[in-house]
Design a protein around this motif. Structure first.
Motif, PDB file in Angstrom:
ATOM      1  N   LEU A  57       0.211  12.590  -8.345  1.00  0.00           N
ATOM      2  CA  LEU A  57       0.885  11.412  -7.812  1.00  0.00           C
ATOM      3  C   LEU A  57       0.851  10.309  -8.867  1.00  0.00           C
ATOM      4  CD1 LEU A  57       2.182   9.909  -5.389  1.00  0.00           C
ATOM      5  CD2 LEU A  57      -0.137   9.174  -4.767  1.00  0.00           C
ATOM      6  N   TYR A  58       2.036   9.842  -9.252  1.00  0.00           N
ATOM      7  CA  TYR A  58       2.172   8.724 -10.176  1.00  0.00           C
ATOM      8  C   TYR A  58       2.535   7.481  -9.356  1.00  0.00           C
ATOM      9  CZ  TYR A  58       2.666  12.611 -13.465  1.00  0.00           C
ATOM     10  OH  TYR A  58       2.466  13.757 -14.181  1.00  0.00           O
ATOM     11  N   PHE A  59       2.048   6.323  -9.752  1.00  0.00           N
ATOM     12  CA  PHE A  59       2.414   5.092  -9.065  1.00  0.00           C
ATOM     13  C   PHE A  59       2.155   3.905  -9.976  1.00  0.00           C
ATOM     14  CE2 PHE A  59      -2.041   5.785  -8.149  1.00  0.00           C
ATOM     15  CZ  PHE A  59      -2.614   4.525  -8.094  1.00  0.00           C
ATOM     16  N   ALA A  60       2.633   2.726  -9.558  1.00  0.00           N
ATOM     17  CA  ALA A  60       2.448   1.493 -10.321  1.00  0.00           C
ATOM     18  C   ALA A  60       1.496   0.577  -9.566  1.00  0.00           C
ATOM     19  CB  ALA A  60       3.791   0.800 -10.534  1.00  0.00           C
ATOM     20  N   SER A  61       0.702  -0.181 -10.307  1.00  0.00           N
ATOM     21  CA  SER A  61      -0.258  -1.082  -9.678  1.00  0.00           C
ATOM     22  C   SER A  61      -0.618  -2.205 -10.637  1.00  0.00           C
ATOM     23  CB  SER A  61      -1.528  -0.314  -9.278  1.00  0.00           C
ATOM     24  OG  SER A  61      -2.476  -1.175  -8.677  1.00  0.00           O
ATOM     25  N   ASP A  89      -0.022  -1.741  -4.797  1.00  0.00           N
ATOM     26  CA  ASP A  89       0.072  -0.332  -5.174  1.00  0.00           C
ATOM     27  C   ASP A  89       1.433   0.147  -4.685  1.00  0.00           C
ATOM     28  OD1 ASP A  89      -2.727   0.004  -6.196  1.00  0.00           O
ATOM     29  OD2 ASP A  89      -3.142  -0.610  -4.142  1.00  0.00           O
ATOM     30  N   ARG A  90       2.281   0.601  -5.595  1.00  0.00           N
ATOM     31  CA  ARG A  90       3.698   0.761  -5.235  1.00  0.00           C
ATOM     32  C   ARG A  90       4.364   1.839  -6.082  1.00  0.00           C
ATOM     33  NH1 ARG A  90       5.890  -5.065  -6.616  1.00  0.00           N
ATOM     34  NH2 ARG A  90       7.872  -4.097  -6.057  1.00  0.00           N
ATOM     35  N   GLY A  91       5.633   2.144  -5.752  1.00  0.00           N
ATOM     36  CA  GLY A  91       6.442   3.054  -6.548  1.00  0.00           C
ATOM     37  C   GLY A  91       5.880   4.447  -6.701  1.00  0.00           C
ATOM     38  N   ASP A 116       0.827  -1.208   0.000  1.00  0.00           N
ATOM     39  CA  ASP A 116       0.000   0.000   0.000  1.00  0.00           C
ATOM     40  C   ASP A 116       0.857   1.252   0.000  1.00  0.00           C
ATOM     41  OD1 ASP A 116      -2.341  -1.412   0.044  1.00  0.00           O
ATOM     42  OD2 ASP A 116      -3.024  -0.694   1.989  1.00  0.00           O
ATOM     43  N   LEU A 117       0.243   2.362  -0.391  1.00  0.00           N
ATOM     44  CA  LEU A 117       0.855   3.678  -0.268  1.00  0.00           C
ATOM     45  C   LEU A 117       0.472   4.274   1.082  1.00  0.00           C
ATOM     46  CD1 LEU A 117       0.126   5.149  -3.821  1.00  0.00           C
ATOM     47  CD2 LEU A 117       2.024   3.701  -3.078  1.00  0.00           C
ATOM     48  N   TRP A 118       1.468   4.839   1.765  1.00  0.00           N
ATOM     49  CA  TRP A 118       1.281   5.483   3.067  1.00  0.00           C
ATOM     50  C   TRP A 118       1.847   6.891   2.994  1.00  0.00           C
ATOM     51  CZ3 TRP A 118      -0.666   2.820   7.526  1.00  0.00           C
ATOM     52  CH2 TRP A 118      -0.956   1.460   7.299  1.00  0.00           C
ATOM     53  N   VAL A 119       1.329   7.795   3.818  1.00  0.00           N
ATOM     54  CA  VAL A 119       1.783   9.185   3.806  1.00  0.00           C
ATOM     55  C   VAL A 119       2.141   9.641   5.210  1.00  0.00           C
ATOM     56  CG1 VAL A 119      -0.577  10.102   3.999  1.00  0.00           C
ATOM     57  CG2 VAL A 119       1.246  11.545   3.045  1.00  0.00           C
ATOM     58  N   SER A 120       3.191  10.442   5.293  1.00  0.00           N
ATOM     59  CA  SER A 120       3.620  11.042   6.556  1.00  0.00           C
ATOM     60  C   SER A 120       3.991  12.497   6.291  1.00  0.00           C
ATOM     61  CB  SER A 120       4.822  10.288   7.128  1.00  0.00           C
ATOM     62  OG  SER A 120       5.306  10.902   8.309  1.00  0.00           O
ATOM     63  N   THR A 121       3.825  13.357   7.277  1.00  0.00           N
ATOM     64  CA  THR A 121       4.140  14.778   7.138  1.00  0.00           C
ATOM     65  C   THR A 121       4.979  15.248   8.321  1.00  0.00           C
ATOM     66  OG1 THR A 121       2.090  15.424   8.244  1.00  0.00           O
ATOM     67  CG2 THR A 121       2.027  15.257   5.830  1.00  0.00           C
TER      68      THR A 121
END
Length: 310
Positions: free
Chosen positions: A286-290, A274-276, A246-251
């Motif tokens: 936001l671009y990513f691979a899945s 869901d990665r990269g 998974d995609l995770w977010v931190s600030t």
């Protein structure tokens, strides 16, 4: 008033101003954004029936870098790029990076903010476990002018698997800071963990240190950092996710602070991989691979957008 008295008064005024305390510049307002839109498949121009990984886009939005095992490469995974004349144009057919690639694997391309340096990981040069390299070019729009890659050296690279570089230039100091992932280093909690290093004025990288607040015994890989250094999105299979990766977010409030407890991007993630992730320079794409349904290959590129709020 006599001229000598005017001059004396001026000198006293200048001295008083010099000795007066200087007011601190107000801290910039933190960026605020809307929620992310639903992800959209990026189309057949950059996707193929093979596997696509690790997208990254130049700050001007005109070059799209990625890794793929599509036909026409030099090894089992190569670096590729696609170009477009404007942000509103479609992407050209992807081109192979040629001599930057080896018979091994090249992964995780990341263009520096000045667009003169491209960081990437490879297991085809030196360390078979994977190291981080950088290649430079003289002209910022010349994707055929990349020079012989150079290892970032022992301050960053190790005997372990070092991959997924991302860099940002600190707005306060202009220091270039690198984040990357490394597998099973002795000082980490286990699996892939996140590390950081900064490039000094002498061009040397400081010894890599663990980003402890973002690393767990689970897997943490492929960080991407907003250009102000205050938001990071990365990949993890830690507990609390939606799918396998998974995609995770931190600030964080400032670049001197620790990162916040990561939050799952559940509106973007699926039950598959869901990665990269890779953020655009303005933080709005936001671009990513899945490997979610709707693509044409083993892993495809997707994108979502958000709006900056006043």
């Amino acid at each position: 008033m006599k001229r000598s008295n005017v001059l004396c008064a001026a000198l006293i005024f200048v001295a008083a101003c010099k000795d007066a305390p200087t007011a601190a510049a107000p801290a910039p307002e933190p960026m605020r954004f809307s929620a992310w839109s639903a992800p959209v498949w990026m189309g057949a121009s950059v996707n193929s029936t093979s596997a696509e990984f690790h997208p990254a886009i130049s700050d001007d939005g005109l070059t799209f870098f990625f890794a793929s095992n599509r036909p026409g490469g030099a090894g089992r995974m190569d670096l590729w790029y696609a170009e477009r004349p404007s942000r509103d144009s479609g992407w050209s057919a992807p081109k192979n990076f040629g001599t930057l690639n080896t018979a091994g694997g090249e992964f995780s391309p990341m263009l520096a903010p000045d667009r003169h340096s491209l960081f990437f990981a490879t297991d085809g040069r030196g360390n078979a476990s994977g190291d981080i390299y950088v290649t430079n070019r003289d002209r910022v729009n010349d994707n055929t002018g990349w020079q012989e890659p150079v290892s970032l050296g022992s301050s960053v690279n190790s005997l372990f698997d070092d991959e997924d570089p991302t860099v940002f230039a600190d707005p306060a100091s202009s220091t270039l800071t690198l984040y990357f992932t490394s597998l099973n280093r002795p000082d980490g909690p286990g699996d892939y963990d996140l590390y950081t290093s900064s490039r000094g004025g002498d061009g040397k990288w400081t010894p890599a240190t663990l980003v402890a607040e973002l690393s767990t015994p689970a897997r943490e890989t492929h960080p991407t950092i907003r250009r102000d250094g205050l938001e990071m999105i990365f990949v993890s299979d830690r507990a609390g996710g939606v799918g396998s990766l998974d995609l995770w977010v931190s600030t964080r409030a400032t670049t001197k602070d620790k990162w916040s407890t990561p939050q799952n991007l559940s509106a973007i993630n699926t039950t598959v991989e869901d990665r990269g992730p890779s953020l655009s320079s303005d933080g709005q794409t936001l671009y990513f691979a899945s490997n979610r349904p709707g693509g044409i290959g083993a892993t495809d590129f997707w994108m979502c957008t958000r709006t900056r709020l006043p």
